[in-house]
Write an enzyme that holds these catalytic residues in place. Structure first.
Site, PDB file in Angstrom:
ATOM      1  CB  CYS A  51     -58.499  86.249   5.451  1.00 16.51           C
ATOM      2  SG  CYS A  51     -58.171  87.374   4.077  1.00 16.51           S
ATOM      3  CG  HIS A  80     -59.960  82.475   2.671  1.00 19.15           C
ATOM      4  ND1 HIS A  80     -60.975  82.977   3.473  1.00 19.15           N
ATOM      5  CD2 HIS A  80     -59.340  83.558   2.143  1.00 19.15           C
ATOM      6  CE1 HIS A  80     -60.962  84.295   3.423  1.00 19.15           C
ATOM      7  NE2 HIS A  80     -59.980  84.676   2.621  1.00 19.15           N
ATOM      8  CD  GLU A  93     -62.338  79.712   4.889  1.00 18.18           C
ATOM      9  OE1 GLU A  93     -62.609  80.877   4.554  1.00 18.18           O
ATOM     10  OE2 GLU A  93     -61.352  79.419   5.589  1.00 18.18           O
TER      11      GLU A  93
END
Length: 557
Positions: free
Chosen positions: A368, A495, A497
């Protein structure tokens, strides 16, 4: 029996102590139920007036339980699985404005309480698995409901094990009309038999309903700990669940994963360069994604937290010791990660770290804001645009390489970000990240941002070797960058994750760890497979040496 009667609710609640383990216990309960073949969902109820956590500072107390639910259960939840006081009141007020209550006086009882119940019942029915099947069990925190089983989590005093706090808490709970079915006792060491019997006697439950959740080497062992104490059997009897008492492959994988986690000897270090490093919980999803990937390559992870502001020249003047310590951490790491964030503080330090990783050929992943700053750093130091910046930090820049999106309303921060799952199309067949994703043509990952790379300037970067290998469906938004001639220099606007799982590591993070451990090129050369010897070395003591890393499934996309 109607479909509504078939839904089973499990309530997990506890004392006022934060971090007692309610989220991990709720996640572990869902994990062992899912291992029995049931479809499980989860709802977290918070008392905050906030509509959502979108405008929270990472230093605020933001519950991390939704992330735990997703990682443990391998499910995908939505914003409606997090219920706040603000959401409920907003919903009721909107109904009143529309005239839905036909002019009646709107009160806490029954209107607010009904709204909570309706929300829970509606959300519990929504599928959270890829197969689209409606859940059979819903794990909830905080709220009471019928057809539920109630867990009560309590911390047993450290040192000598005392039961009085648990007795008082359960007595107060009963005063509210709630009787716990299971009492989860958090303690440093296994619960003594005498203590367990005392809790059983004074809290009016059977000894088998007092569950010891003592400290373990890894959170991966908590589901195994609960199962070993007969929690599944109790569920079957109490909730009449359609569960077959058979060997559960999913928990077998968890045991292998926990065993491997305990026996790792090789280390890999990642420098996490951010602005919220004083509170590690701020980067929980990022840390978990790193852990999943490190475990997949049989390495023990060391995260070196670096406050990006400490890398800046102003710190050298004001606090030289802190400056040199920060740079020593960075230079001694095997890889560099710059995660997302907001605000100008520390951005120059992040670009210093990115510049160092680029010049020293150190593995780098920017997420990001990390990707946006990688573009800014490249523009300054390779393209020669000295004032290149994001309009978030310098609206007057002559080279605005990162700009705000049309959807962004600068006058209102809440609910203005580009959020949720979006498709990214790979534009290059030779992209490293594309190979790590299994050579897919596109991926769908979650986004959370207000600014984006300026698409009008992309040709300047690509001429110098910074390739935008992933873009949105219209080709207008830059989603993935890779630097030619670098071992692993990757940036992603999304993102990744958020979709990383213990048994299914996120490909961008997996690539970073492979590169940091010196295994990326051999992994790619072998068709994105590691040999059993590389994955489970003799030193790791794995119980399943025949398993290859190819069995680690990436998120279905």
């Amino acid at each position: 029996m109607s479909s509504h009667a078939a839904m089973k609710y499990i309530l997990v609640t506890g004392g006022v102590i934060s971090g007692i383990g309610k989220g991990i216990i709720a996640s572990s309960v869902g994990t062992i139920l899912k291992s029995c073949g049931l479809h499980v969902t989860a709802i977290k109820i918070d008392p905050y007036i906030n509509i959502d956590a979108g405008t929270f500072s990472p230093y605020e107390h933001v519950d991390l339980d939704l992330g735990n639910y997703e990682r443990f259960l391998d499910i995908r939840l939505t914003k409606d699985n997090n219920l706040t006081t603000g959401k409920i009141y907003q919903s009721v007020i909107n109904k009143e404005r529309r005239g839905d209550y036909l002019g009646k006086t709107v009160q806490v009882v029954p209107h607010i309480t009904d709204a909570i119940q309706e929300w829970v019942m509606r959300q519990a029915r929504i599928s959270v698995d890829d197969d689209g099947v409606e859940p059979q069990v819903c794990v909830i925190e905080v709220i009471c409901w019928s057809r539920l089983i109630l867990f009560y989590c309590e911390r047993i005093t450290t040192g000598e094990q005392k039961t009085k706090p648990t007795q008082n808490s359960v007595r107060e709970l009963r005063g509210l009309g709630l009787s716990p079915d299971l009492i989860m006792c958090r303690c440093s060491t296994p619960l003594e038999t005498a203590v367990k019997e005392k809790i059983s006697m004074f809290c009016h439950v059977e000894p088998t309903q007092v569950i010891c959740v003592h400290d373990v080497s890894s959170v991966y062992r908590v589901p195994l700990l609960l199962e070993n104490q007969g929690v599944v059997s109790y569920f079957c009897q109490r909730l009449n669940l359609p569960v077959e008492m058979r060997p559960r492959k999913m928990l077998t994988k968890w045991k292998e994963m926990a065993d491997r986690s305990d026996r790792l000897l090789e280390h890999v270090s990642i420098a996490l360069v951010g602005k919220y490093t004083k509170l590690s919980d701020s980067y929980t999803s990022v840390i978990k994604a790193l852990e999943h990937s490190a475990l997949a390559i049989n390495h023990k992870l060391e995260v070196k937290y670096i406050d990006s502001a400490d890398l800046e020249s102003t710190t050298l003047q004001d606090e030289p010791v802190k400056y040199h310590e920060a740079w020593q951490k960075l230079c001694s790491s095997h890889g560099v990660l710059v995660p997302g964030g907001f605000g100008v503080r520390g951005t120059e330090g992040k670009m210093q770290a990115i510049s160092w990783a680029r010049k020293q050929n150190k593995p780098f992943l920017g997420v990001c804001l990390g990707m946006q700053l990688a573009v800014c750093e490249f523009a300054r130091n390779v393209l020669g645009w000295e004032d290149a910046n994001s309009t978030e930090f310098n609206p007057e820049s002559k080279h605005p390489v990162v700009i705000d999106m049309p959807e962004h309303n600068p006058g209102q921060m809440g609910g203005t970000m580009r959020l949720g799952k979006r498709r990214t199309i790979f534009k290059s067949n030779t992209s490293v990240l594309r190979k790590l994703y299994g050579d897919l043509e596109y991926v769908e990952e979650r986004h959370r941002h207000r600014f984006e790379v300026n698409p009008e300037l992309k040709h300047h970067f690509e001429k110098k070797g910074l390739q935008f290998v992933g873009q949105d469906e219209e080709g207008e938004r830059m989603e993935v960058i890779e630097l030619e001639g670098h071992g692993y220099f990757v940036g992603v606007q999304y993102h990744p994750e958020f979709t990383s799982r213990p048994i299914k590591p996120s490909p961008p993070y997996f690539g970073l760890l492979l590169a940091a451990a010196g295994k990326l090129q051999s992994y790619l050369a072998k068709g994105c497979r590691l040999s059993p010897r590389d994955t489970y070395s003799d030193r790791s003591g794995s119980s399943s040496p025949e398993v290859e890393i190819s069995e680690l499934r990436f998120p279905s996309l």
